[in-house]
Write a protein that holds these residues in place. Structure first.
Motif, PDB file in Angstrom:
ATOM      1  N   ASN A 215     -13.946 -16.805  32.040  1.00 36.73           N
ATOM      2  CA  ASN A 215     -13.662 -17.620  30.844  1.00 36.73           C
ATOM      3  C   ASN A 215     -12.517 -17.041  30.017  1.00 36.73           C
ATOM      4  N   ILE A 216     -11.530 -16.518  30.712  1.00 40.79           N
ATOM      5  CA  ILE A 216     -10.357 -15.954  30.043  1.00 40.79           C
ATOM      6  C   ILE A 216      -9.183 -16.907  30.232  1.00 40.79           C
ATOM      7  N   PRO A 217      -8.659 -17.475  29.143  1.00 42.87           N
ATOM      8  CA  PRO A 217      -7.518 -18.397  29.250  1.00 42.87           C
ATOM      9  C   PRO A 217      -6.299 -17.715  29.858  1.00 42.87           C
ATOM     10  N   VAL A 218      -5.512 -18.505  30.549  1.00 40.80           N
ATOM     11  CA  VAL A 218      -4.357 -17.985  31.272  1.00 40.80           C
ATOM     12  C   VAL A 218      -3.059 -18.321  30.548  1.00 40.80           C
ATOM     13  N   TRP A 219      -2.224 -17.313  30.420  1.00 39.28           N
ATOM     14  CA  TRP A 219      -0.832 -17.470  29.987  1.00 39.28           C
ATOM     15  C   TRP A 219       0.015 -17.325  31.250  1.00 39.28           C
ATOM     16  N   ILE A 220       0.999 -18.168  31.419  1.00 44.16           N
ATOM     17  CA  ILE A 220       1.793 -18.150  32.649  1.00 44.16           C
ATOM     18  C   ILE A 220       3.194 -17.631  32.378  1.00 44.16           C
ATOM     19  N   MET A 221       3.623 -16.703  33.240  1.00 41.44           N
ATOM     20  CA  MET A 221       5.013 -16.247  33.228  1.00 41.44           C
ATOM     21  C   MET A 221       5.659 -16.622  34.564  1.00 41.44           C
ATOM     22  N   GLU A 222       6.963 -16.676  34.553  1.00 37.22           N
ATOM     23  CA  GLU A 222       7.765 -17.043  35.732  1.00 37.22           C
ATOM     24  C   GLU A 222       7.345 -18.403  36.325  1.00 37.22           C
ATOM     25  N   PRO A 223       7.230 -19.434  35.495  1.00 34.22           N
ATOM     26  CA  PRO A 223       6.829 -20.744  36.029  1.00 34.22           C
ATOM     27  C   PRO A 223       7.872 -21.344  36.979  1.00 34.22           C
ATOM     28  N   VAL A 224       9.137 -20.921  36.816  1.00 31.75           N
ATOM     29  CA  VAL A 224      10.205 -21.421  37.677  1.00 31.75           C
ATOM     30  C   VAL A 224      10.763 -20.284  38.549  1.00 31.75           C
ATOM     31  N   ARG A 225      10.005 -19.211  38.642  1.00 35.67           N
ATOM     32  CA  ARG A 225      10.339 -18.058  39.497  1.00 35.67           C
ATOM     33  C   ARG A 225      11.739 -17.537  39.207  1.00 35.67           C
ATOM     34  N   GLY A 226      12.027 -17.313  37.902  1.00 34.70           N
ATOM     35  CA  GLY A 226      13.341 -16.793  37.535  1.00 34.70           C
ATOM     36  C   GLY A 226      14.476 -17.719  37.895  1.00 34.70           C
ATOM     37  N   GLY A 227      14.201 -19.028  37.951  1.00 32.43           N
ATOM     38  CA  GLY A 227      15.219 -20.031  38.271  1.00 32.43           C
ATOM     39  C   GLY A 227      15.248 -20.424  39.735  1.00 32.43           C
ATOM     40  N   LYS A 228      14.473 -19.725  40.574  1.00 31.61           N
ATOM     41  CA  LYS A 228      14.477 -20.025  42.013  1.00 31.61           C
ATOM     42  C   LYS A 228      13.960 -21.436  42.293  1.00 31.61           C
ATOM     43  N   LEU A 229      13.070 -21.945  41.434  1.00 34.04           N
ATOM     44  CA  LEU A 229      12.485 -23.264  41.663  1.00 34.04           C
ATOM     45  C   LEU A 229      13.233 -24.364  40.912  1.00 34.04           C
ATOM     46  N   ALA A 230      14.331 -24.004  40.285  1.00 36.58           N
ATOM     47  CA  ALA A 230      15.113 -24.991  39.530  1.00 36.58           C
ATOM     48  C   ALA A 230      16.118 -25.720  40.408  1.00 36.58           C
ATOM     49  N   SER A 231      16.399 -25.154  41.555  1.00 37.58           N
ATOM     50  CA  SER A 231      17.371 -25.767  42.463  1.00 37.58           C
ATOM     51  C   SER A 231      16.874 -25.586  43.893  1.00 37.58           C
ATOM     52  N   LEU A 232      16.626 -26.693  44.581  1.00 35.98           N
ATOM     53  CA  LEU A 232      16.084 -26.658  45.938  1.00 35.98           C
ATOM     54  C   LEU A 232      17.124 -27.139  46.948  1.00 35.98           C
ATOM     55  N   ASN A 233      16.784 -26.993  48.220  1.00 34.74           N
ATOM     56  CA  ASN A 233      17.709 -27.498  49.238  1.00 34.74           C
ATOM     57  C   ASN A 233      17.702 -29.026  49.208  1.00 34.74           C
ATOM     58  N   PRO A 234      18.737 -29.659  49.782  1.00 32.60           N
ATOM     59  CA  PRO A 234      18.866 -31.134  49.700  1.00 32.60           C
ATOM     60  C   PRO A 234      17.653 -31.883  50.254  1.00 32.60           C
ATOM     61  N   GLU A 235      17.082 -31.394  51.347  1.00 32.23           N
ATOM     62  CA  GLU A 235      15.939 -32.091  51.950  1.00 32.23           C
ATOM     63  C   GLU A 235      14.731 -32.096  51.021  1.00 32.23           C
ATOM     64  N   ASP A 236      14.417 -30.945  50.448  1.00 30.34           N
ATOM     65  CA  ASP A 236      13.267 -30.859  49.548  1.00 30.34           C
ATOM     66  C   ASP A 236      13.529 -31.600  48.241  1.00 30.34           C
ATOM     67  N   THR A 237      14.752 -31.529  47.761  1.00 33.53           N
ATOM     68  CA  THR A 237      15.119 -32.264  46.550  1.00 33.53           C
ATOM     69  C   THR A 237      14.911 -33.767  46.752  1.00 33.53           C
TER      70      THR A 237
END
Length: 543
Positions: A215-237
């Protein structure tokens, strides 16, 4: 847990009204501003002007949670946070910082660091305070009664100087479980690295579920993995756009998190205004992913992984003559192979040497029995080789400590310089040849090459006295506050600081010049500054 501010149709309409979480009766913005990656100048220092604009925009658009730490930006993040946030009413924002027990050091002065953090942040209390980066190595520091870290922070909470006490964790699930077993009853929240890639790559799913059990609430860090998840390859995009044509790619990472009901705050280290505006727009409404969208996103995550396809069947462990925990090491290898980080290397460092990847003797018994046909010895050799080239956490800790001390000294000296300049006149005390105290008014002070200088003449008694006894004390008073500085004054024979001094006080040029054989500049060595007033406690800082 989440509550939406404003009208209930925010889930449908695009509106810039922040959504909030309910935490012990308080409203916390679901999006928090992480202050680890603030905008910087060309020399790497924080761009305070742009940072101030971002914080102002964040506050005006509903963000009320700001997260900093002792070591962020070599210690300057807290100082900048204090300068900027102090312009706003104290009850209009929540400030979080952390104790750096994860840093490798000779000692851990929890009281000294905590008091320094309060002073740097210009606050009397922290709304949220964390044990920073609990992992397989740092847990020994936090639990060691010699340092008294837990007891001290518990007492600060009792006194109201910490409103909520929590911890961040980069360790594996066993490490998290160990910490919770001992301290689960005193921590109110936990900050973990969680995103749709690390859901499986770093075992974030298991950590999240364990925290939910407690019952401990979660704080999230690195939701975009330091920007790695902000830009994907063309197929996944293309696959994501086909499902939500209106959704920007970085927003998918946040929409994934919005489907987790035990998440209170998501911290994003936004380094420019556009990132901030985009993320605020995302957090103006909740649009969690459906099952099809989740499946597609997890498929994207699988495309991003680079590593060995271990299923943790543990057949290999039964035949390993060295007793290595091969699935655990392969999991760490996959994480490190995707993006080398200190979190992985610190975990490996916590293992006995005969249980590390380098202990593999290459017998091949594991590969012969592996259902996935993984060449385990090659993986271990590659992992050990990569770790050997990666900087050690001990080296990095020392490097950060040196950089932080340099910044601390620079800030302290600037503060003294600014105070004495604005006071205009101070009084300098020395000791004469008979051991008698002597004091006189002075007016010169200049900060040059990170040193504090005064100027005088060689023919004066004060110079002769300082040549005989370099110890001094000076004092000044301004706006209800007084300053005392003590230490040693040493001559600097170079022309450059002398020229800088005369440029700072051009009126002296009619009396002195650097080649007259009389003008001399002296700098403060081993100094201590003490700020005092009737309205707040005395503050001592090293110079």
């Amino acid at each position: 847990m989440a509550v939406v501010a404003g009208n209930s149709d925010l889930r449908i309409k695009e509106s810039f009204v922040m959504i909030y979480s309910d935490f012990h009766g308080e409203k916390l913005s679901r999006l928090g501003l992480g202050m680890m990656r603030l905008p910087t100048n060309a020399d790497g220092t924080i761009d305070e002007g742009r940072t101030a604009e971002m914080i102002d925009y964040a506050i005006k658009n509903g963000i009320n949670y700001f997260d900093t730490a002792y070591q962020y930006h070599s210690g300057e993040s807290e100082r900048i946070a204090g300068r900027i946030l102090s312009r706003y009413p104290r009850d209009s924002y929540n400030l979080a910082s952390k104790f750096p027990g994860h840093a490798i050091a000779e000692s851990y002065d929890v009281k000294g660091i905590f008091e320094e953090q309060l002073a740097k942040c210009r606050v009397d209390y922290f709304d949220f305070y964390l044990f920073h980066n609990v992992n397989e190595t740092s847990i020994k520091v936090y639990t060691d009664p010699k340092w008294g870290i837990v007891d001290y922070l518990k007492e600060q909470k009792r006194q109201g100087r910490i409103r909520h006490l929590g911890f961040s964790c980069h360790g594996l699930i066993d490490n998290l479980r160990e910490f919770l077993t001992v301290y689960g009853d005193i921590v109110e929240f936990c900050q973990i690295q969680l995103n749709y890639l690390d859901w499986t790559l770093q075992g974030a799913k298991e950590k999240y579920e364990l925290l939910k059990e407690y019952n401990i609430p979660v704080w999230i860090m690195e939701p975009v993995r330091g920007g790695k998840l902000a830009s994907l390859n063309p197929e996944d995009t293309e696959a994501l756009i086909a499902l939500r044509p209106y959704e920007k790619i970085p927003a998918w990472a946040f929409r994934f998190i919005q489907g987790l009901d035990n998440v209170a705050v998501t911290l994003s280290g936004m380094s420019d205004m556009q990132q901030l505006k985009d993320n605020i727009e995302t957090y103006s409404c909740e649009k969690p992913l459906d099952e099809k969208e989740l499946a597609t996103l997890f498929n994207v995550a699988e495309h991003m992984k680079r590593g060995a396809p271990c299923t943790a069947c543990r057949y290999c462990c039964e035949v390993c003559p060295m007793g290595l925990n091969i699935p655990r090491l392969i999991s760490a290898y996959n994480d490190f192979n995707y993006q080398p980080t200190f979190s992985v290397s610190m975990m490996i460092d916590s293992l006995p040497e005969n249980k590390r990847p380098s202990a593999c003797i290459g017998c091949g018994s594991c590969s012969a029995i592996c259902p996935q046909k993984i060449d385990v010895p090659s993986v271990m050799h590659s992992f050990a080789s990569s770790l050997e080239k990666f900087p050690s956490w001990a080296e990095e800790s020392k490097k950060r400590e040196i950089a932080q001390e340099k910044n601390r000294l620079a800030a302290a000296r600037k503060r003294v310089n600014d105070f004495l300049k604005s006071a205009e006149t101070y009084f300098l005390a020395t000791v004469d040849e008979n051991g008698e105290p002597r004091v006189r008014p002075f007016g010169t002070i200049n900060l040059f090459e990170d040193r504090l200088y005064i100027q005088t003449g060689r023919k004066k008694d004060v110079f002769r006295q300082l040549m005989n006894n370099e110890h001094f004390e000076l004092c000044a008073f301004k706006d209800g506050e007084w300053l005392r500085v003590s230490g040693r004054l040493l001559e600097d024979p170079r022309h450059e600081p002398g020229i800088a001094m005369l440029d700072a006080y051009p009126e002296l040029k009619s009396i002195y010049n650097v080649d007259d054989g009389n003008s001399v500049v002296m700098y403060i060595k081993d100094g201590t500054a003490t700020f005092s007033s009737f309205s707040k406690p005395e503050e001592k800082i090293r110079l």
